[in-house]
Design a protein around this motif. Structure first.
Motif, PDB file in Angstrom:
ATOM      1  N   UNK A 279       0.840  -1.208   0.000  1.00  0.00           N
ATOM      2  CA  UNK A 279       0.000   0.000   0.000  1.00  0.00           C
ATOM      3  C   UNK A 279       0.872   1.254   0.000  1.00  0.00           C
ATOM      4  N   UNK A 280       1.961   1.211   0.779  1.00  0.00           N
ATOM      5  CA  UNK A 280       2.859   2.367   0.824  1.00  0.00           C
ATOM      6  C   UNK A 280       3.403   2.679  -0.572  1.00  0.00           C
ATOM      7  N   UNK A 281       3.784   1.634  -1.310  1.00  0.00           N
ATOM      8  CA  UNK A 281       4.337   1.844  -2.654  1.00  0.00           C
ATOM      9  C   UNK A 281       3.269   2.319  -3.638  1.00  0.00           C
ATOM     10  N   UNK A 282       2.046   1.817  -3.486  1.00  0.00           N
ATOM     11  CA  UNK A 282       0.955   2.288  -4.341  1.00  0.00           C
ATOM     12  C   UNK A 282       0.731   3.788  -4.144  1.00  0.00           C
ATOM     13  N   UNK A 283       0.701   4.217  -2.877  1.00  0.00           N
ATOM     14  CA  UNK A 283       0.505   5.637  -2.568  1.00  0.00           C
ATOM     15  C   UNK A 283       1.663   6.464  -3.114  1.00  0.00           C
ATOM     16  N   UNK A 284       2.879   5.962  -2.938  1.00  0.00           N
ATOM     17  CA  UNK A 284       4.045   6.690  -3.465  1.00  0.00           C
ATOM     18  C   UNK A 284       3.959   6.859  -4.971  1.00  0.00           C
ATOM     19  N   UNK A 285       3.604   5.777  -5.678  1.00  0.00           N
ATOM     20  CA  UNK A 285       3.499   5.864  -7.139  1.00  0.00           C
ATOM     21  C   UNK A 285       2.395   6.836  -7.548  1.00  0.00           C
TER      22      UNK A 285
END
Length: 406
Positions: free
Chosen positions: A350-356
């Motif tokens: 989820x953290x990486x999805x938000x970052x992207x």
């Protein structure tokens, strides 16, 4: 090593002496304290009493008697250097017999002569609190209230109950890497240490790595957030203290090598991320994103086959929208049964999805073990349009061939 007869030890207490192994701080690269070990002077030189203390067939009172001799001699020595930490190995069962009264009376006696209790560290072994946890928790809380520090030793790959360790709230957690062989370390051990590192940070505890007997283990300790180092590579137990900066030059030199290596790794990861991003942008120019999603993922996989063995697309919630495009022996195939699998449970997903979403760019993951291939891989993830995200799994064979990506 020559095995000493327990009776000889008990009858020759005048030949028993403490030895001190230096503990080095990562921040100042100087000696901040010593762990105390028992030695017996023999015609063959000082001999360790480790087997004597670990032999459970010897009654506790005999082992406590020798322990008392060593502790008193060591505490006398530390009165002269009150700023240093003194680490004393403690028999938990002996401590429980009188709720620590005898030990605390002893420490208070030396406190009145100049010893600082906040520089005293009592080391307990993880296995010692398995059977009488509630009693030990109460006693540890009491001891810590006096200013004395508690260290839990022998914490490592056997540390199955982090919750119990968290409830004890030790001041120091000691990780022994002495049993690890060679220059590589099991990934399972890395994962346990990562969890341990997060836990100690939340507890406000300090990590101390012991058993450091080579360059690779020092590097391992540095990369895993150890504040203190101990082991033969830095200093063996000796009959007296060493100069505080005796290995500062060596450690500073090796820190420089560690940092240069990490810089090289970070640069390599950035370079690969940029290369994948540019390649993908060119590929996407020639793909109609309104096509069938499996056709899209298949074409991307074919175009990027030099980098990957598996490609798939997920939505914002982690549900897989495409099949897996997987490289087989005879070319690419689609695994349609993988559609609608959910990956939001994965760490950092989820953290990486938000970052992207926010940064509008691709992300290269850390190394991790792929469940299906049982090998270390990385994943490059990239935002697409319409709330979709592309995942490109990069095999170990590719990473191995690239400088500094492992």
């Amino acid at each position: 090593m020559i095995a000493l007869d327990p009776l000889d030890i008990l009858l020759n207490k005048d030949k028993i002496v403490p030895h001190y192994q230096p503990i080095i701080s990562a921040d100042k690269q100087i000696v901040v304290g010593y762990e105390v070990f028992a030695r017996m002077l023999t015609k063959n030189g000082p001999q360790s009493l480790g087997s004597f203390f670990n032999d459970e067939s010897i009654p506790d009172e005999y082992r406590d008697e020798i322990d008392d001799v060593i502790q008193n001699m060591a505490l006398e020595r530390f009165i002269e250097s009150p700023e240093l930490y003194i680490v004393l190995n403690i028999n938990m069962q002996s401590l429980l017999k009188d709720d620590g009264d005898y030990l605390m009376e002893k420490l208070n006696y030396y406190k009145n002569r100049g010893l600082l209790l906040n520089r005293v560290v009592l080391e307990l072994k993880e296995k010692d609190y398995a059977d009488s946890y509630s009693d030990i928790k109460h006693l540890i809380t009491y001891i810590q209230s006096t200013g004395v520090n508690i260290a839990i030793g022998d914490v490592g790959i056997s540390s199955a109950n982090l919750e119990r360790l968290a409830n004890l709230k030790p001041n120091i957690v000691k990780v022994n890497v002495g049993f690890l062989e060679g220059d590589t370390f099991p990934e399972l051990y890395r994962d346990v240490l990562y969890s341990l590192s997060l836990l100690t940070r939340k507890l406000g505890s300090t990590l101390l790595f012991e058993g450091i007997d080579n360059y690779a283990k020092l590097n391992f300790a540095w990369r895993n957030g150890s504040r203190y180092y101990q082991g033969y590579y830095l200093g063996r137990p000796k009959g007296d203290f060493v100069e505080p900066e005796f290995c500062k030059t060596k450690i500073k030199k090796e820190f420089h090598l560690f940092i240069e290596h990490e810089r090289k790794k970070i640069a390599a990861q950035h370079l690969l991320t940029e290369k994948l991003s540019l390649s993908l942008k060119e590929i996407l120019k020639n793909i109609n994103m309104n096509n069938n999603i499996d056709e899209i993922v298949f074409r991307i996989a074919e175009a990027m086959e030099n980098y990957t063995f598996r490609v798939y697309i997920c939505d914002h919630d982690g549900f897989q929208q495409s099949s897996n495009a997987v490289k087989g022996e005879h070319g690419w195939i689609l695994q349609r049964e993988t559609r609608q699998k959910n990956w939001s449970w994965r760490p950092y997903f989820i953290e990486n999805i938000v970052r992207m979403d926010l940064e509008k760019r691709g992300i290269l993951s850390d190394l991790y073990t792929d469940i299906e291939k049982d090998e270390m891989i990385r994943t490059y993830s990239h935002p697409l349009q319409n709330g979709l995200f592309l995942f490109i799994d990069i095999p170990y064979s590719f990473l191995y061939e690239q400088d500094a990506l492992l």
